[in-house]
Motif scaffolding. Structure first.
Motif, mmCIF file in Angstrom:
data_model
loop_
_atom_site.group_PDB
_atom_site.id
_atom_site.type_symbol
_atom_site.label_atom_id
_atom_site.label_comp_id
_atom_site.label_asym_id
_atom_site.label_seq_id
_atom_site.Cartn_x
_atom_site.Cartn_y
_atom_site.Cartn_z
ATOM 1 N N LYS A 29 2.755 11.605 -2.960
ATOM 2 C CA LYS A 29 1.332 11.802 -3.178
ATOM 3 C C LYS A 29 1.024 11.792 -4.669
ATOM 4 O O LYS A 29 1.719 12.398 -5.469
ATOM 5 C CB LYS A 29 0.897 13.135 -2.568
ATOM 6 C CG LYS A 29 -0.610 13.381 -2.653
ATOM 7 C CD LYS A 29 -0.989 14.674 -1.969
ATOM 8 C CE LYS A 29 -2.494 14.925 -2.034
ATOM 9 N NZ LYS A 29 -2.871 16.185 -1.379
ATOM 10 N N GLN A 76 1.200 9.181 -6.608
ATOM 11 C CA GLN A 76 1.842 8.073 -7.296
ATOM 12 C C GLN A 76 1.149 6.760 -6.965
ATOM 13 O O GLN A 76 0.483 6.623 -5.942
ATOM 14 C CB GLN A 76 3.325 8.000 -6.933
ATOM 15 C CG GLN A 76 4.118 9.179 -7.459
ATOM 16 C CD GLN A 76 5.603 9.060 -7.148
ATOM 17 O OE1 GLN A 76 5.988 8.329 -6.264
ATOM 18 N NE2 GLN A 76 6.402 9.804 -7.886
ATOM 19 N N THR A 77 1.318 5.790 -7.826
ATOM 20 C CA THR A 77 0.646 4.512 -7.670
ATOM 21 C C THR A 77 1.150 3.778 -6.440
ATOM 22 O O THR A 77 2.357 3.691 -6.203
ATOM 23 C CB THR A 77 0.877 3.629 -8.909
ATOM 24 O OG1 THR A 77 0.446 4.348 -10.064
ATOM 25 C CG2 THR A 77 0.128 2.320 -8.805
ATOM 26 N N GLU A 78 0.240 3.233 -5.667
ATOM 27 C CA GLU A 78 0.632 2.437 -4.508
ATOM 28 C C GLU A 78 1.299 1.141 -4.978
ATOM 29 O O GLU A 78 0.963 0.595 -6.019
ATOM 30 C CB GLU A 78 -0.591 2.104 -3.655
ATOM 31 C CG GLU A 78 -1.185 3.303 -2.940
ATOM 32 C CD GLU A 78 -2.324 2.914 -2.011
ATOM 33 O OE1 GLU A 78 -2.742 1.731 -2.053
ATOM 34 O OE2 GLU A 78 -2.800 3.769 -1.247
ATOM 35 N N GLY A 79 2.219 0.675 -4.178
ATOM 36 C CA GLY A 79 2.838 -0.613 -4.435
ATOM 37 C C GLY A 79 3.972 -0.590 -5.434
ATOM 38 O O GLY A 79 4.468 -1.651 -5.829
ATOM 39 N N GLU A 80 4.425 0.586 -5.863
ATOM 40 C CA GLU A 80 5.483 0.641 -6.872
ATOM 41 C C GLU A 80 6.762 -0.034 -6.380
ATOM 42 O O GLU A 80 7.368 -0.843 -7.084
ATOM 43 C CB GLU A 80 5.779 2.096 -7.247
ATOM 44 C CG GLU A 80 4.682 2.737 -8.075
ATOM 45 C CD GLU A 80 4.993 4.184 -8.418
ATOM 46 O OE1 GLU A 80 6.052 4.675 -7.977
ATOM 47 O OE2 GLU A 80 4.193 4.808 -9.126
ATOM 48 N N TRP A 115 0.810 -1.219 0.000
ATOM 49 C CA TRP A 115 0.000 0.000 0.000
ATOM 50 C C TRP A 115 0.848 1.275 0.000
ATOM 51 O O TRP A 115 0.329 2.371 -0.194
ATOM 52 C CB TRP A 115 -0.950 0.032 1.197
ATOM 53 C CG TRP A 115 -0.296 -0.188 2.538
ATOM 54 C CD1 TRP A 115 -0.228 -1.354 3.242
ATOM 55 C CD2 TRP A 115 0.382 0.803 3.332
ATOM 56 N NE1 TRP A 115 0.455 -1.171 4.421
ATOM 57 C CE2 TRP A 115 0.834 0.153 4.508
ATOM 58 C CE3 TRP A 115 0.650 2.160 3.173
ATOM 59 C CZ2 TRP A 115 1.545 0.823 5.503
ATOM 60 C CZ3 TRP A 115 1.357 2.827 4.161
ATOM 61 C CH2 TRP A 115 1.801 2.150 5.305
ATOM 62 N N PHE A 116 2.154 1.128 0.175
ATOM 63 C CA PHE A 116 3.030 2.292 0.272
ATOM 64 C C PHE A 116 3.220 2.958 -1.087
ATOM 65 O O PHE A 116 3.394 2.296 -2.110
ATOM 66 C CB PHE A 116 4.393 1.853 0.816
ATOM 67 C CG PHE A 116 5.464 2.901 0.709
ATOM 68 C CD1 PHE A 116 5.499 3.986 1.570
ATOM 69 C CD2 PHE A 116 6.456 2.798 -0.272
ATOM 70 C CE1 PHE A 116 6.501 4.946 1.470
ATOM 71 C CE2 PHE A 116 7.455 3.753 -0.374
ATOM 72 C CZ PHE A 116 7.475 4.825 0.496
ATOM 73 N N SER A 117 3.183 4.278 -1.116
ATOM 74 C CA SER A 117 3.554 5.036 -2.306
ATOM 75 C C SER A 117 4.589 6.067 -1.897
ATOM 76 O O SER A 117 4.530 6.624 -0.803
ATOM 77 C CB SER A 117 2.334 5.722 -2.937
ATOM 78 O OG SER A 117 1.747 6.621 -2.024
ATOM 79 N N ARG A 118 5.552 6.318 -2.770
ATOM 80 C CA ARG A 118 6.680 7.177 -2.419
ATOM 81 C C ARG A 118 6.308 8.654 -2.357
ATOM 82 O O ARG A 118 6.975 9.437 -1.699
ATOM 83 C CB ARG A 118 7.824 6.969 -3.418
ATOM 84 C CG ARG A 118 8.451 5.593 -3.328
ATOM 85 C CD ARG A 118 9.579 5.432 -4.329
ATOM 86 N NE ARG A 118 9.074 5.398 -5.698
ATOM 87 C CZ ARG A 118 9.228 6.364 -6.582
ATOM 88 N NH1 ARG A 118 9.861 7.461 -6.243
ATOM 89 N NH2 ARG A 118 8.743 6.254 -7.806
ATOM 90 N N TYR A 161 7.127 -2.140 -3.816
ATOM 91 C CA TYR A 161 6.835 -3.548 -3.543
ATOM 92 C C TYR A 161 6.904 -4.367 -4.831
ATOM 93 O O TYR A 161 7.543 -5.422 -4.888
ATOM 94 C CB TYR A 161 5.448 -3.648 -2.912
ATOM 95 C CG TYR A 161 4.973 -5.046 -2.600
ATOM 96 C CD1 TYR A 161 5.314 -5.670 -1.402
ATOM 97 C CD2 TYR A 161 4.164 -5.734 -3.497
ATOM 98 C CE1 TYR A 161 4.869 -6.948 -1.102
ATOM 99 C CE2 TYR A 161 3.718 -7.015 -3.211
ATOM 100 C CZ TYR A 161 4.064 -7.619 -2.011
ATOM 101 O OH TYR A 161 3.622 -8.890 -1.735
#
Length: 356
Positions: free
Chosen positions: A177, A179-183, A172-175, A185
């Motif tokens: 605001k 940006q797509t979550e999970g990039e 669920w982390f995004s680097r 991961y």
């Protein structure tokens, strides 16, 4: 390099990494190069001009977790081996460095008098040194998980993100605001899953010169390249296609999304351009059948054929590699590999051999 400088540098590269992946479809001029294996590094499926730099970068890193296949997998997903790649974020070269990060890690490693992210040697060595630093941080952190995954996460999201989660950031982390979550991961999982693709056998040693050995030598640079029905040709591997029977894997058309060779395109590639063979196995037999070779007289580079009935229904071709072995692209789901002639295909289907 002080920890703060490393963190800033890795964050800058990390910002580019996923952008590079998303921009791959916009990158033009991808490198057309022979892929090679190396026995010392266990490396395969890597362009020949990139391979020595990967091995050198690996050799100069003191971290046990560093491996040539790790660097290869990361480079492949960054730029698809394209030394001229430029992304919309102004990331440049095979390792996709932005100017600020390049200023920290870039050096004239290839000794040509310039320091450039478009020079393969400079870029791959810089990438290797950055990854080596991250692997050291990962090992010293004591965080759970594979240190390679931790280093890749630091490369993508910055080491601060790894520290925040004490491991690889969750899906669920995004680097940032928007940006797509999970990039991060997904980036880590993608590269880690790709590492085995670049781990391979040693390069086939081919002695002698002439049409046959030269063709075998050229084909051997493609060890580990995936099989793709209808794919490949004189210029190298490409995506293929599926017909009513071929190209499928686990019920889906694999060939249309797999860059590789089938058995006859590998042979065509090996002999091109000195001998311009036709595209399919039956036609290749027809073009060379005036020079048949008995099994007792086989030499490296000879062509071997298998059929269910006759010359018109030949279904497979391989290149004799010496010592009772053949080099070939077997079938969907496999890769270009070296196998004993006796077990490469059903023994009863062996049709004969020719010498182009």
């Amino acid at each position: 390099m002080k920890a703060l400088g490393t963190a800033v540098a890795t964050l800058a590269v990390a910002f580019v990494a996923v952008l590079s992946l998303l921009a791959m479809v916009l990158i033009e001029g991808a490198a057309e190069a022979d892929e090679a294996s190396d026995g010392g590094g266990g490396l395969q499926g890597v362009p020949s001009e990139v391979r020595p730099w990967i091995l050198k970068a690996d050799a100069q890193c003191d971290q046990p977790a560093m491996a040539p296949a790790l660097l290869a997998a990361q480079l492949y997903h960054e730029s698809g081996w394209n030394p001229n790649a430029v992304s919309p974020a102004d990331a440049m070269g095979i390792a996709q460095f932005i100017p600020g990060t390049w200023a920290t890690w870039g050096r004239d490693y290839d000794g040509n008098g310039r320091t450039s992210p478009f020079d393969i040697g400079d870029a791959v060595m810089a990438q290797g040194k950055l990854m080596c630093s991250l692997l050291r941080q990962a090992k010293n952190s004591g965080y759970p998980g594979d240190v390679r995954a931790l280093a890749l996460a630091g490369y993508n999201a910055g080491w601060g993100a790894v520290e925040r989660f004490r491991g690889v950031p969750p899906i669920w982390f995004s680097r940032a605001k928007g940006q797509t979550e999970g990039e991060t991961y997904k980036y880590v999982r993608l590269i880690m899953a790709s590492i085995p693709r670049f781990e391979g056998p040693g390069q086939l040693e081919v002695s002698g010169s002439g049409r046959g050995p030269d063709a075998l030598r050229r084909a051997s640079t493609r060890l580990g390249t995936p099989y793709s029905w209808g794919g490949g040709g004189p210029s190298g591997p490409s995506t293929g296609f599926c017909d009513d029977r071929n190209g499928y894997l686990n019920g889906r058309c694999s060939a249309s999304s797999t860059v590789g060779f089938d058995c006859s395109s590998l042979v065509q590639y090996a002999y091109w351009p000195s001998t311009k063979l036709p595209r399919v196995a039956a036609a290749q037999y027809g073009a060379t059948s005036h020079r048949p070779v008995s099994r007792n007289d086989l030499k490296p580079g000879d062509l071997l054929f298998w059929s269910k009935g006759g010359a018109s229904v030949i279904y497979h071709i391989a290149i004799y590699a010496g010592d009772g072995n053949v080099l070939h692209a077997p079938r969907t789901g496999r890769v270009v590999e070296l196998q004993p002639m006796a077990s490469a295909m059903p023994a009863g289907d062996y049709f004969g051999a020719t010498r182009p």
